[in-house]
Write an enzyme that holds these catalytic residues in place. Structure first.
Site, PDB file in Angstrom:
ATOM      1  CD  GLU A  89      -1.660  -0.349   3.519  1.00 38.50           C
ATOM      2  OE1 GLU A  89      -2.372   0.642   3.664  1.00 38.50           O
ATOM      3  OE2 GLU A  89      -1.789  -1.396   4.184  1.00 38.50           O
ATOM      4  CB  CYS A 144      -2.739  -4.572   6.191  1.00 35.11           C
ATOM      5  SG  CYS A 144      -2.441  -2.907   6.751  1.00 35.11           S
ATOM      6  CG  HIS A 183      -3.126  -6.640  10.178  1.00 35.87           C
ATOM      7  ND1 HIS A 183      -1.902  -6.343   9.623  1.00 35.87           N
ATOM      8  CD2 HIS A 183      -3.725  -5.442  10.426  1.00 35.87           C
ATOM      9  CE1 HIS A 183      -1.778  -5.025   9.532  1.00 35.87           C
ATOM     10  NE2 HIS A 183      -2.868  -4.455  10.015  1.00 35.87           N
TER      11      HIS A 183
END
Ligand code: CAA
Length: 445
Positions: free
Chosen positions: A83, A120, A244
């Site tokens: 990203e 993500c 995550h």
């Protein structure tokens, strides 16, 4: 059915370090424990002047290919998840392939290259793409290279500044993998959310508190969807649950929520009831507000039970060790959580072969994905090849003033020159820009 999954993994951390307790907190006038205990972070990694998402990704991939004795002909696909891309047309995978072609005799002209974007979660989506490509029999015996690479920088002064990080994870996806086998036991929680975004800007617009709520809501949705495929899950089903990890404090909340969900209507809930009562059920409350307050109180009680703490210590805590030292790596974050867990098992002599992992990925905007993996027989030999501790230890420790310069150096709106803090050695480096404003790279012997 042939097993398909992650055969090998390599990690490349940005070579600079910002110590949050010693260097960042005093400048911010904050208690260091807000970072070390509250967020659960000790330091962030940053890229040196000669580093960026391409160099970090190419260096991780190069190390992976060398270690596995591969040449470009063995790779049929290169997907980069990021990203932090700097080009809206030319994918980062072409730059990384270009770097790698400098050091191999062969080229990647017959490899399919792409770039995946969904905040993500794109790293995990790229793993899926590779898995599907191999399962469909379209790989001609070749492996897929997945690279998750990011410089997770926030605007100076943004509350997210404490959670920054930079690094890359390269993963080799093959048939008959050594590390973990992926599976079709998978669930999604996905909705149009405005929690964290970068509308054509380098640094994110973030609603931090809301982003945490969205993370938990989507993760819960994904778990329910996962269970609709795989059946009810139980805390004992999984050796580790890597999530995550934007910062370990977020995972502390996700772990508690997951545990509460998994023990509902089980003997664990009944055993705990003597100490903290049964979990509140919505139908027993007059309105949603009263129910939510009861849930919050129950979660506080659950968090303090010995059962929960023991489970958390065994299943979640080992996934956080790398993140605590490097911060958020966006697309690579869940993959360093998996690596931390496997590394911890190898270090403590746990035999993981055949054990299952539940992997919880998340991308703002927003989507969570939960899937199960099975650890393969070759996991220990593979994971012992990682030199991530050495890399973390070897980082240059920035002063606050140096950190400010590094942040400016990597700010796309500023052009400042900065001397390297570290000396490149056997690695790809950024050397400047070419005639069409493309970024240029060299391999330094
Ligand atoms: N000692 C111990 N703990 C302390 C403390 C002290 N002296 N001072 C504060 N704390 C605790 C707080 O209680 C809090 O913990 P709890 O949430 O468990 O109560 C924690 O430290 C953080 O403190 P604050 O909430 O006051 O911190 P903040 O408001 O400055 O910022 C944040 C926190 C909103 C997460 C901010 O860092 C941020 O915006 N981060 C970026 C967004 C993000 O990472 N969101 C996560 C979900 S989105 C996602 O996952 C995608 C992604 O990668 C970005």
């Amino acid at each position: 059915m042939t097993a398909v999954g992650i055969d090998a993994i390599e990690i490349w951390t940005g070579k600079l370090k910002l110590d949050l307790a010693e260097t960042f907190a005093p400048e911010k006038g904050e208690d260091p424990e807000k970072y070390t205990k509250g967020l659960g972070l000790h330091a962030s990694s940053f890229p040196d002047a000669h580093e960026d998402i391409v160099t970090m990704g190419a260096n991780a991939a190069h190390r992976l290919m060398d270690r596995k004795g591969l040449t470009p002909d063995d790779i049929g696909r290169i997907d980069v998840a990021t990203e932090s891309a700097f080009d809206n047309s030319k994918p980062v995978s072409t730059y990384i392939a270009g770097c790698l072609e400098q050091v191999y005799d062969e080229d990647f002209h017959h490899a399919n290259k792409g770039e995946r974007k969904f905040a993500c979660i794109a790293g995990t989506q790229s793993l899926d793409d590779a898995y599907n490509w191999i399962k469909a029999g379209r790989n001609r015996g070749r492996a897929a290279l997945v690279v998750a690479t990011d410089t997770a920088l926030y605007a100076r002064g943004d509350p997210g500044e404490a959670t920054q990080g930079a690094g890359a994870v390269a993963m080799l996806i093959t048939e008959d993998p050594s590390l973990v086998e992926l599976s079709t036991d998978q669930g999604y929680g996905s909705a149009d959310e405005t929690d964290f975004l970068k509308p054509n800007q380098q640094f994110p617009s973030v609603d931090g508190k809301r982003s945490m709520q969205v993370y938990l809501a989507r993760m819960r949705e994904a778990l329910e969807d996962y269970e609709s495929v795989a059946g009810a899950s139980h805390p004992e089903d999984f050796a580790y649950i890597p999530f995550h990890t934007p910062f370990p404090g977020m995972v502390r909340k996700a772990g508690l929520l997951g545990y509460r969900h998994m023990i509902r209507n089980t003997s664990v809930e009944e055993e705990l009831a003597e100490e903290i009562g049964l979990q509140p059920r919505e139908e027993d409350y007059e309105d949603r507000e009263a129910y939510e307050e009861a849930i919050r109180n129950h979660m506080d009680d659950l968090k303090s039970t010995a059962e929960y703490q023991e489970w958390y210590g065994e299943v979640i805590e080992p996934t956080l060790s790398i993140a605590r030292q490097v911060g958020n790596w966006y697309t690579g974050s869940v993959h360093i959580a998996r690596a931390s867990a496997l590394k911890s098992a190898a270090e403590t002599g746990v035999d993981l072969a055949g054990e299952r992992l539940l992997v919880g990925s998340y991308g703002s905007g927003a989507q969570a994905e939960i899937h199960a993996e099975t650890v393969r027989d070759g996991w220990k030999d593979e994971i012992e090849q990682l030199n991530v501790d050495e890399q973390i230890e070897g980082r240059y420790d920035l002063s606050f003033e140096e950190y400010e310069n590094v942040h400016d150096r990597h700010n796309h709106d500023k052009t400042i020159e900065m001397e390297d803090f570290t000396v490149p050695d056997e690695e790809f480096v950024f050397t400047g820009r070419g005639r069409m404003n493309e970024r240029l790279y060299d391999f330094v012997e």
